[in-house]
Design a protein around this motif. Sequence first.
Motif, PDB file in Angstrom:
ATOM      1  N   LEU A 106      -2.708  -6.734   2.621  1.00  0.00           N
ATOM      2  CA  LEU A 106      -2.090  -5.427   2.830  1.00  0.00           C
ATOM      3  C   LEU A 106      -0.946  -5.531   3.835  1.00  0.00           C
ATOM      4  CD1 LEU A 106      -1.967  -2.355   2.495  1.00  0.00           C
ATOM      5  CD2 LEU A 106      -3.755  -2.179   4.254  1.00  0.00           C
ATOM      6  N   MET A 156       6.442  -2.102   0.684  1.00  0.00           N
ATOM      7  CA  MET A 156       6.097  -0.716   0.395  1.00  0.00           C
ATOM      8  C   MET A 156       6.911   0.250   1.246  1.00  0.00           C
ATOM      9  SD  MET A 156       1.986  -0.736  -0.219  1.00  0.00           S
ATOM     10  CE  MET A 156       1.188  -1.957  -1.257  1.00  0.00           C
ATOM     11  N   VAL A 166       7.202   4.109  -0.223  1.00  0.00           N
ATOM     12  CA  VAL A 166       5.842   4.510  -0.584  1.00  0.00           C
ATOM     13  C   VAL A 166       5.330   5.493   0.468  1.00  0.00           C
ATOM     14  CG1 VAL A 166       3.456   3.702  -0.812  1.00  0.00           C
ATOM     15  CG2 VAL A 166       5.327   2.423  -1.876  1.00  0.00           C
ATOM     16  N   ILE A 176      -0.971   5.073   0.630  1.00  0.00           N
ATOM     17  CA  ILE A 176      -1.692   3.912   0.125  1.00  0.00           C
ATOM     18  C   ILE A 176      -3.161   4.284   0.038  1.00  0.00           C
ATOM     19  CG2 ILE A 176      -2.312   1.495   0.492  1.00  0.00           C
ATOM     20  CD1 ILE A 176       0.240   1.243   2.213  1.00  0.00           C
ATOM     21  N   PRO A 214      -7.096   0.674   0.052  1.00  0.00           N
ATOM     22  CA  PRO A 214      -6.586  -0.698  -0.062  1.00  0.00           C
ATOM     23  C   PRO A 214      -7.678  -1.761  -0.030  1.00  0.00           C
ATOM     24  CG  PRO A 214      -6.157   0.188   2.129  1.00  0.00           C
ATOM     25  CD  PRO A 214      -6.680   1.329   1.299  1.00  0.00           C
ATOM     26  N   ILE A 231      -2.916   5.993   5.096  1.00  0.00           N
ATOM     27  CA  ILE A 231      -3.908   5.261   4.316  1.00  0.00           C
ATOM     28  C   ILE A 231      -5.026   6.226   3.925  1.00  0.00           C
ATOM     29  CG2 ILE A 231      -5.430   3.267   4.225  1.00  0.00           C
ATOM     30  CD1 ILE A 231      -2.549   2.479   4.716  1.00  0.00           C
TER      31      ILE A 231
END
Length: 334
Positions: A183, A190, A195, A198, A201, A219
């Motif tokens: 990651l 990303m 992005v 996420i 992950p 996240i």
Amino acid sequence: MNLELTAESWPYAEPFRITDYVFTHAEVLVATLRDGAATGRGEAGGVYYHDETPASMARQIEAVRPRIERGIDRETLRTILPAGGARNAIDAALWDLEAKRAGLPVWKIAGTSAPVPLTTTFTVGAGTPSEMAQTARSYITARAIKLKLTGDDPAGCVRAVRAARPDVWLGVDANQGFTRASLERALPQMIEAGVALIEQPVPVGQDTTLAGLRSPIPIAADESVQNLAGMAALAGLYNVVNIKLDKCGGLTEGLAMVREARRLGFQVMVGCMSGTSLSMAPAFVLGQLCDFVDLDGPTFLASDRDIPASYANGDIWCPDALWGGGVQADDPAR
């Protein structure tokens, strides 16, 4: 009160791939509760990675059928069925039935604001960078796109889709496909691609490896947060929790999860398992309270309900006649 259970299979227009899984059909269980002239319905697809199927969900419900048919409220339901698809199907049917009895839409009963169309993500299944870019281009009206990533060239997939669709909000869903190290290696690409989220992950059980991660991209926990009981342990590890009604056991628990998520400082996402528009309608009510919406499940089907959710200009809208509108529909297959 009479309970009917029906297993249904809805083919996908084409196979859809995520990490270690390919979907070809939406296999759902529809629960119908009849009380005099009033009828309430609920649909559940279950949680595929818990091996839930229409048959297994039906078995759970049959074990408590007498209690349900004698009359049950939604809070009591939470004590006799565990979180999961079986409870979701009955919970949704109870909400719909209550709306019909009261002549009020579910959103009023739930105490939320009048619903508005919600911008939803449109999901690009896992594939090669060129395949994923082509799919992203085909979502002409989408304003938000989510990519299903595997371990196969995630950075290349993100770059290709961003080049194909520079205009959209972009999120990624790893479905537990990263480690902390992989990651961190993918993060710069990303960030460069813009992005904005996420999702899940790392594998369930490895959440603590995210401690101290410095990511400007929020996240989100998905598989790592199943229901209300699991959220507090994720504080400080994730920024967002993804609530899916098939996971948590229905709109009743979903509303409680939103309240608790806000108390804990999380942003909130509403997502879905596979299913028809009947599955989306309760989640659409919950989505009115959420920061991120991922309710595109029916768009993958070859066909949908006679009264479907609409997907126009990148939004989802669920009409009252589909579910929970407070007026008894004449068509039982609505």
